[in-house]
Design a protein around this motif. Structure first.
Motif, PDB file in Angstrom:
ATOM      1  N   VAL A  26     -45.951  58.547  22.031  1.00  0.00           N
ATOM      2  CA  VAL A  26     -44.790  58.751  21.166  1.00  0.00           C
ATOM      3  C   VAL A  26     -43.740  57.677  21.435  1.00  0.00           C
ATOM      4  O   VAL A  26     -43.156  57.112  20.504  1.00  0.00           O
ATOM      5  CB  VAL A  26     -44.213  60.172  21.368  1.00  0.00           C
ATOM      6  CG1 VAL A  26     -42.960  60.377  20.545  1.00  0.00           C
ATOM      7  CG2 VAL A  26     -45.264  61.216  21.021  1.00  0.00           C
ATOM      8  N   GLY A  29     -44.568  54.463  19.782  1.00  0.00           N
ATOM      9  CA  GLY A  29     -44.183  54.499  18.370  1.00  0.00           C
ATOM     10  C   GLY A  29     -42.700  54.264  18.180  1.00  0.00           C
ATOM     11  O   GLY A  29     -42.284  53.537  17.264  1.00  0.00           O
ATOM     12  N   THR A  48     -41.883  54.449  10.835  1.00  0.00           N
ATOM     13  CA  THR A  48     -42.488  54.453  12.165  1.00  0.00           C
ATOM     14  C   THR A  48     -41.812  55.472  13.075  1.00  0.00           C
ATOM     15  O   THR A  48     -42.482  56.233  13.791  1.00  0.00           O
ATOM     16  CB  THR A  48     -42.412  53.049  12.799  1.00  0.00           C
ATOM     17  OG1 THR A  48     -43.020  52.107  11.908  1.00  0.00           O
ATOM     18  CG2 THR A  48     -43.117  53.001  14.130  1.00  0.00           C
ATOM     19  N   SER A  52     -43.520  58.867  14.416  1.00  0.00           N
ATOM     20  CA  SER A  52     -43.611  59.124  15.857  1.00  0.00           C
ATOM     21  C   SER A  52     -43.097  60.515  16.193  1.00  0.00           C
ATOM     22  O   SER A  52     -43.670  61.204  17.049  1.00  0.00           O
ATOM     23  CB  SER A  52     -42.818  58.072  16.635  1.00  0.00           C
ATOM     24  OG  SER A  52     -43.403  56.810  16.475  1.00  0.00           O
TER      25      SER A  52
END
Length: 103
Positions: A26, A29, A48, A52
Motif C-alpha cells: 500500500v 502505491g 493511484t 492504494s
C-alpha cells in the motif's frame, strides 16, 4: 571470557519492520501517487492514491491479523470503512475536478 558467537547468514529483519507485512504494498502505491503528483500528473496521482486506499481496504478485509501487519490500526470494520471512504473521495475528486496542468 569467550567472544560472542558468530552469526552466519542474512541478518534478521528488525521486529517492527517484520510486523508491517502487506502494508509495504500500500505504501508503494502511495509513493507512486506522490511521484505522479510531483510531476504534475494529478489525475494519475489521485487514481493511484485512491486505488492504494482501496487496495489497503481489500487487504485489511481479507487478510488474517497476523498477516495484515501495519494495516491494523483499530477494528477491522473501522479500518476498512475509513480506507474505502478515503479511496472513494480521492477517486471522485480526481474524476470530478479539472486537474489538467496549466502551462
Amino acid at each position: 571470557m569467550t567472544p560472542p558467537p558468530v552469526r552466519r547468514g542474512p541478518e534478521p529483519r528488525p521486529p517492527a519492520v517484520a510486523r508491517l507485512g502487506w502494508w509495504w504494498l500500500v505504501i508503494a502505491g502511495f509513493a507512486g501517487g506522490v511521484g505522479w503528483a510531483a510531476t504534475d500528473h494529478l489525475l494519475r496521482a489521485t487514481v493511484t492514491l485512491g486505488g492504494s486506499c482501496l487496495l489497503g481496504a481489500l487487504l485489511r478485509l481479507v487478510l488474517p491479523p497476523r498477516l495484515a501487519g501495519g494495516l491494523i490500526t483499530r477494528s477491522r470494520g473501522f479500518d476498512v470503512t475509513l480506507l474505502i471512504v478515503f479511496g472513494a473521495a480521492l477517486l471522485i475528486a480526481g474524476f470530478a475536478l479539472d486537474l489538467r496542468a496549466r502551462v
